[in-house]
Design a protein around this motif. Structure first.
Motif, mmCIF file in Angstrom:
data_model
loop_
_atom_site.group_PDB
_atom_site.id
_atom_site.type_symbol
_atom_site.label_atom_id
_atom_site.label_comp_id
_atom_site.label_asym_id
_atom_site.label_seq_id
_atom_site.Cartn_x
_atom_site.Cartn_y
_atom_site.Cartn_z
ATOM 1 N N PRO A 598 4.286 2.323 7.776
ATOM 2 C CA PRO A 598 3.150 2.223 6.963
ATOM 3 C C PRO A 598 3.504 2.862 5.466
ATOM 4 C CG PRO A 598 2.764 3.746 8.852
ATOM 5 C CD PRO A 598 3.947 2.823 9.175
ATOM 6 N N ASN A 599 4.751 3.689 5.659
ATOM 7 C CA ASN A 599 5.010 4.397 4.219
ATOM 8 C C ASN A 599 5.947 3.823 3.333
ATOM 9 O OD1 ASN A 599 3.055 6.731 5.046
ATOM 10 N ND2 ASN A 599 4.564 7.462 6.076
ATOM 11 N N ASP A 600 6.307 2.427 3.816
ATOM 12 C CA ASP A 600 7.715 1.826 3.127
ATOM 13 C C ASP A 600 6.649 1.314 1.703
ATOM 14 O OD1 ASP A 600 9.336 0.007 2.112
ATOM 15 O OD2 ASP A 600 10.428 0.067 4.338
ATOM 16 N N ASN A 601 7.075 1.557 0.581
ATOM 17 C CA ASN A 601 6.495 0.717 -0.483
ATOM 18 C C ASN A 601 7.199 -0.387 -0.783
ATOM 19 O OD1 ASN A 601 4.572 3.072 -0.977
ATOM 20 N ND2 ASN A 601 5.625 3.865 -2.568
ATOM 21 N N THR A 602 8.317 -0.658 -0.425
ATOM 22 C CA THR A 602 8.839 -1.964 -0.695
ATOM 23 C C THR A 602 8.330 -3.104 0.308
ATOM 24 O OG1 THR A 602 11.039 -0.867 -0.772
ATOM 25 C CG2 THR A 602 11.074 -3.333 -0.233
ATOM 26 N N LEU A 603 7.937 -2.749 1.614
ATOM 27 C CA LEU A 603 7.136 -3.865 2.286
ATOM 28 C C LEU A 603 5.696 -3.823 1.671
ATOM 29 C CD1 LEU A 603 8.026 -2.408 5.904
ATOM 30 C CD2 LEU A 603 9.123 -4.498 4.676
ATOM 31 N N LYS A 604 5.076 -2.780 1.188
ATOM 32 C CA LYS A 604 3.731 -2.761 0.533
ATOM 33 C C LYS A 604 3.930 -4.201 -0.634
ATOM 34 C CE LYS A 604 1.558 1.423 1.245
ATOM 35 N NZ LYS A 604 1.141 2.807 0.740
ATOM 36 N N ILE A 605 4.876 -3.699 -1.494
ATOM 37 C CA ILE A 605 5.085 -4.731 -2.749
ATOM 38 C C ILE A 605 5.185 -6.169 -2.250
ATOM 39 C CG2 ILE A 605 6.801 -5.721 -4.274
ATOM 40 C CD1 ILE A 605 5.166 -3.240 -5.535
ATOM 41 N N GLU A 606 5.884 -6.699 -1.021
ATOM 42 C CA GLU A 606 6.161 -7.812 -0.591
ATOM 43 C C GLU A 606 4.809 -8.222 -0.071
ATOM 44 O OE1 GLU A 606 8.876 -7.492 2.625
ATOM 45 O OE2 GLU A 606 10.886 -6.970 0.998
ATOM 46 N N VAL A 607 4.172 -7.558 0.572
ATOM 47 C CA VAL A 607 3.097 -8.009 0.862
ATOM 48 C C VAL A 607 1.734 -8.490 -0.112
ATOM 49 C CG1 VAL A 607 0.617 -7.106 2.137
ATOM 50 C CG2 VAL A 607 2.918 -6.993 3.293
ATOM 51 N N LEU A 608 1.794 -7.366 -1.064
ATOM 52 C CA LEU A 608 0.795 -7.475 -2.334
ATOM 53 C C LEU A 608 1.173 -8.785 -3.310
ATOM 54 C CD1 LEU A 608 0.389 -3.686 -3.288
ATOM 55 C CD2 LEU A 608 -1.181 -5.239 -2.357
ATOM 56 N N ALA A 609 2.611 -8.679 -3.187
ATOM 57 C CA ALA A 609 3.198 -9.879 -4.173
ATOM 58 C C ALA A 609 2.632 -11.281 -3.559
ATOM 59 C CB ALA A 609 4.425 -10.120 -4.086
ATOM 60 N N PHE A 610 2.832 -11.503 -2.323
ATOM 61 C CA PHE A 610 2.131 -12.525 -1.755
ATOM 62 C C PHE A 610 0.725 -13.031 -1.896
ATOM 63 C CE2 PHE A 610 0.053 -14.885 1.874
ATOM 64 C CZ PHE A 610 0.758 -16.169 1.883
ATOM 65 N N LEU A 611 -0.019 -11.808 -1.871
ATOM 66 C CA LEU A 611 -1.651 -11.861 -1.993
ATOM 67 C C LEU A 611 -1.886 -12.161 -3.473
ATOM 68 C CD1 LEU A 611 -2.656 -8.839 0.356
ATOM 69 C CD2 LEU A 611 -2.960 -11.123 0.682
ATOM 70 N N THR A 612 -1.161 -11.693 -4.471
ATOM 71 C CA THR A 612 -1.400 -11.997 -5.815
ATOM 72 C C THR A 612 -1.264 -13.568 -6.155
ATOM 73 O OG1 THR A 612 1.073 -11.784 -6.601
ATOM 74 C CG2 THR A 612 -0.475 -9.801 -6.770
ATOM 75 N N GLU A 613 -0.448 -14.152 -5.423
ATOM 76 C CA GLU A 613 -0.203 -15.549 -5.454
ATOM 77 C C GLU A 613 -1.318 -16.522 -4.753
ATOM 78 O OE1 GLU A 613 2.145 -17.244 -7.522
ATOM 79 O OE2 GLU A 613 3.209 -15.263 -7.841
ATOM 80 N N GLN A 614 -1.541 -15.873 -3.595
ATOM 81 C CA GLN A 614 -2.605 -16.414 -2.676
ATOM 82 C C GLN A 614 -3.650 -16.481 -3.618
ATOM 83 O OE1 GLN A 614 -3.773 -14.865 0.797
ATOM 84 N NE2 GLN A 614 -3.814 -16.828 1.930
ATOM 85 N N HIS A 615 -4.194 -15.364 -4.267
ATOM 86 C CA HIS A 615 -5.763 -15.321 -4.604
ATOM 87 C C HIS A 615 -5.560 -15.370 -6.118
ATOM 88 C CE1 HIS A 615 -7.632 -13.702 -0.927
ATOM 89 N NE2 HIS A 615 -6.573 -13.530 -0.669
ATOM 90 N N ASP A 616 -4.501 -15.771 -6.758
ATOM 91 C CA ASP A 616 -4.315 -16.062 -8.239
ATOM 92 C C ASP A 616 -4.866 -14.815 -8.876
ATOM 93 O OD1 ASP A 616 -3.542 -18.918 -7.791
ATOM 94 O OD2 ASP A 616 -5.797 -19.166 -7.664
ATOM 95 N N ILE A 617 -4.341 -13.684 -8.736
ATOM 96 C CA ILE A 617 -4.774 -12.444 -9.153
ATOM 97 C C ILE A 617 -3.743 -12.382 -10.689
ATOM 98 C CG2 ILE A 617 -4.440 -10.048 -9.264
ATOM 99 C CD1 ILE A 617 -4.914 -10.119 -6.314
ATOM 100 N N ASP A 618 -4.199 -12.322 -11.966
ATOM 101 C CA ASP A 618 -3.681 -12.536 -13.070
ATOM 102 C C ASP A 618 -2.631 -11.333 -13.393
ATOM 103 O OD1 ASP A 618 -4.845 -15.075 -13.576
ATOM 104 O OD2 ASP A 618 -6.595 -14.226 -14.488
ATOM 105 N N ASP A 619 -3.474 -10.017 -13.303
ATOM 106 C CA ASP A 619 -2.612 -8.694 -13.834
ATOM 107 C C ASP A 619 -1.997 -8.182 -12.589
ATOM 108 O OD1 ASP A 619 -1.785 -6.325 -14.783
ATOM 109 O OD2 ASP A 619 -3.281 -6.162 -16.371
ATOM 110 N N LYS A 620 -0.737 -8.708 -11.992
ATOM 111 C CA LYS A 620 -0.267 -8.318 -10.991
ATOM 112 C C LYS A 620 0.162 -6.808 -10.951
ATOM 113 C CE LYS A 620 1.679 -12.659 -10.138
ATOM 114 N NZ LYS A 620 3.194 -13.532 -9.884
#
Length: 685
Positions: A598-620
């Motif tokens: 849970p403390n691995d920020n690289t993994l957080k980035i990978e998860v969040l990057a997918f969600l920005t694409e899935q939910h069309d988030i403009d300001d990543k």
């Protein structure tokens, strides 16, 4: 009373084999009279492939025949059955209705199965006699159980001294050959011999041997190899000494070949050639020297030629014996653990109450060889009078030996039939005991285990392929027949495989040979050529969904899949479906890791990057910055604003497969069909 019939169909690819099988099956049903004994008179079809297809074909045909339109615009099979049985269209239509209704109400009697399925039924019947647990399970994934047995054996290293020494010796031998010391790969490979029908008799001879026996044999082989090498060196040295003592120079022999041969052997270079012309001259007493030598030298060489010939013959035999024993020595360690693996396998089967599907034929063979046939097969509680065996060229020797008594018993009675259908050119299962020669000899009438005379029929018309494909095959098979076979049976097989054309389609065949240099990577060139071919097809108006790439080996498929993916070509393949090409699979993988780290920020980035694409988030950037400052639990809570609800503790309490399924549902990845996700789930399972 109608006599029994034994028919053999030689059916090449596309020749309407399925049509013929279905037609014959329906004919049997149409001729049946007593519906109360439906199960007893219903034909049983053994097929190695497409059991479901055959059932579907028969039901579809009966549905079609049942319609009133079938008498007005009849299907070709409908017309053929009417002609062959001398019945009216109205009779066939009415009978088809009754048959279809009866099959629907007695579907359990509609019996089409694989040979293994039938053998399984026999074994169930004989479970008590064979001292098998009545509720045994059939293990289809045999490799999994073999791998378990190998792992169980290796885990005993350190506790069993003899076994430990054997495993260590093998690892060292592999390292000496510049191969990986990891022995599990090799043991998993040799373990497959335990389920190979081709190797059963050889493995049986090792049944009572122990690791100590193999150790003793290995020690003896080591001594034998040393003695043989010493004998070869000693004999070679004596010949070279003889040449020197006779005052001869190595140049006195043609190209110095003979003295160089013995010099190599003296230096223990045993990879010498035994197909040279001078060796025949030596054995046959021909001249061994060039014309330039003096008469004295020629006379001297002639005088010692018998000694040279004797030494050559002796060392040749010793070199062959040496290579044989070295081959035994090299494989003695893997063989020595085969029985140990077998022991572990037997323990696992007993613990898990399982029986390998590969054991079926062996069990039946052992049981029926000393039993009267009628008694054995009447134990099934059923009597079938009609047998169809499809893909006969892939039937193993043991399968046929098990089935032959049953068919012989049936053909000895009246009103029974047996139909064998196959194409020896399509034999692809020799590795598991398939013997195409059985089929060749049967339709050539050089072998027939039954009293009934075989009627051989050839399906010589291709109903599937276009004109150019059939013409190409006919020409290719003719060329192969004339140029590449020493066995007359194989030559005749291809020579008589000419097919007639049915479809009025032109078709296209193109063969391209790749010029691959030694320094080239063949897979790269192969993949590049495939890509260019696909581009050419697209330019000609074909879509990607019209194109199929067939490869011989998995490596080729992976290379092509990688190359095409890099070029932006979307591919679909159960064998080479590359999970790394799916962003959804990457997301699930990263999310699984994040649950554990849970403390691995690289993994957080990978998860969040997918969600920005899935939910069309403009300001990543803002999205990342906001969530990276949070703990994983807080991040999951924050995602509820996107209607994503994650209970971390509940997820971690689930079994792995159910956990992955839950993640797919939670993030709505299942809304559209995705083959990559399905394949990923298969891997997880």
């Amino acid at each position: 009373m109608q006599n029994s019939s034994f028919k053999i169909y030689n059916a090449s690819a596309g020749s309407g084999k399925t049509f013929t099988l279905a037609k014959s099956y329906i004919k049997i049903l149409v001729q049946s009279k007593n519906y109360d004994q439906f199960k007893l008179i219903l034909a049983i079809t053994f097929t190695n492939k497409a059991v479901g297809e055959m059932k579907e074909r028969i039901i579809e045909m009966l549905k079609l025949f049942s319609k009133a339109e079938s008498t007005i615009e009849p299907h070709p099979m409908f017309s053929a059955i009417c002609t062959e049985l001398s019945i009216s269209p109205e009779y066939l239509q009415n009978k088809s209705k009754k048959l279809l209704k009866h099959i629907m109400h007695n579907y359990g009697a509609f019996d089409i199965s694989t040979i293994d399925g039938f053998t399984h039924r026999v074994i169930r019947t004989f479970a008590h006699d064979l001292k098998l647990p009545v509720n045994f399970e059939v293990e289809l994934d045999q490799e999994r159980l073999l791998n378990e047995a190998v792992d169980s054996l290796i885990s005993k290293a350190g506790n069993d001294k003899i076994l430990t020494n054997t495993l260590v010796d093998f690892a060292i031998e592999k390292a000496d050959d510049d191969k990986s010391w990891d022995i599990s790969y090799d043991f998993n490979k040799i373990a497959k011999l335990l389920i190979s029908e081709n190797d059963l008799s050889a493995i049986k001879t090792l049944k009572h041997k122990t690791l100590d026996d193999f150790k003793t044999l290995k020690s003896q082989l080591k001594k034998d190899i040393a003695l043989i090498e010493s004998d070869i060196v000693k004999t070679s040295t004596s010949i070279l000494t003889l040449i020197d003592e006779c005052g001869l120079q190595h140049e006195d022999f043609n190209r110095k070949s003979l003295p160089n041969h013995f010099k190599n052997l003296e230096q223990k270079h045993f990879g010498v050639n035994f197909n040279s012309a001078w060796q025949n001259d030596l054995i046959e007493g021909n001249t061994l020297y060039p014309k330039r030598v003096t008469d004295t030298i020629a006379s001297t060489i002639n005088s010692i030629q018998p000694n040279l010939s004797e030494a050559f013959t002796k060392t040749k035999a010793l070199v062959f014996e040496l290579k044989l024993k070295k081959g035994f020595f090299k494989n003695i360690t893997p063989l020595s653990v085969l029985n140990a693996i077998q022991h572990e396998l037997n323990q696992l089967k007993e613990e898990q109450n399982k029986l390998l599907i590969s054991e079926f034929n062996k069990i039946i063979s052992n049981e029926i060889k000393d039993q009267p046939t009628p008694f054995i097969y009447e134990r099934l509680g059923e009597k079938f009078k009609h047998y169809f065996i499809d893909e006969f060229q892939d039937t193993s020797k043991m399968q046929w030996e098990n089935l032959a008594p049953l068919l012989d018993n049936m053909l000895s009675t009246s009103n029974g039939s047996a139909m064998l259908v196959g194409d020896a050119k399509q034999a692809i299962y020799r590795w598991r005991g398939g013997e195409a020669e059985q089929f060749i000899d049967l339709y050539n009438k050089s072998a027939n285990p039954f009293q009934a005379e075989a009627e051989v029929l050839s399906l010589d018309t291709n109903y599937r392929s276009a004109r150019e494909i059939i013409n190409f095959n006919n020409g290719f098979f003719k060329y192969v027949s004339d140029n590449y076979f020493n066995d007359d049976r194989y030559s005749a097989l291809y020579d008589n495989s000419t097919q007639k054309i049915s479809k009025d389609l032109e078709g296209y065949v193109n063969i391209e040979f790749l010029d691959i240099a030694k320094e080239d990577n063949p897979y790269d060139l192969y993949a590049e050529t495939v890509f260019k071919t696909i581009e050419s097809c697209q330019k000609n108006g074909y879509g990607l969904d019209d194109i199929c790439v067939i490869v011989r080996k998995r490596k080729e498929g992976v290379a092509i899949a990688n190359y095409l993916s890099d070029k932006g070509i979307k591919i679909m393949s159960s064998e080479t479906l590359l999970l790394k090409n799916s962003n959804k699979v990457h997301f699930i993988d990263s999310l699984l890791k994040l649950l554990l780290q849970p403390n691995d920020n690289t993994l957080k980035i990978e998860v969040l990057a997918f969600l920005t694409e899935q939910h069309d988030i403009d300001d990543k950037h803002i999205f990342f910055d906001k969530h990276l400052k949070l703990s994983t639990d807080e991040m999951f809570k924050s995602l509820e604003t996107l209607n994503i609800y994650i209970d971390k503790n509940k997820l971690l309490s689930l079994p792995l497969y159910e956990l992955v399924e839950q993640l797919i549902r939670t993030f709505n990845l299942h809304n559209t069909s995705d083959a990559y996700l399905q394949f990923y789930l298969d891997i997880v399972l």
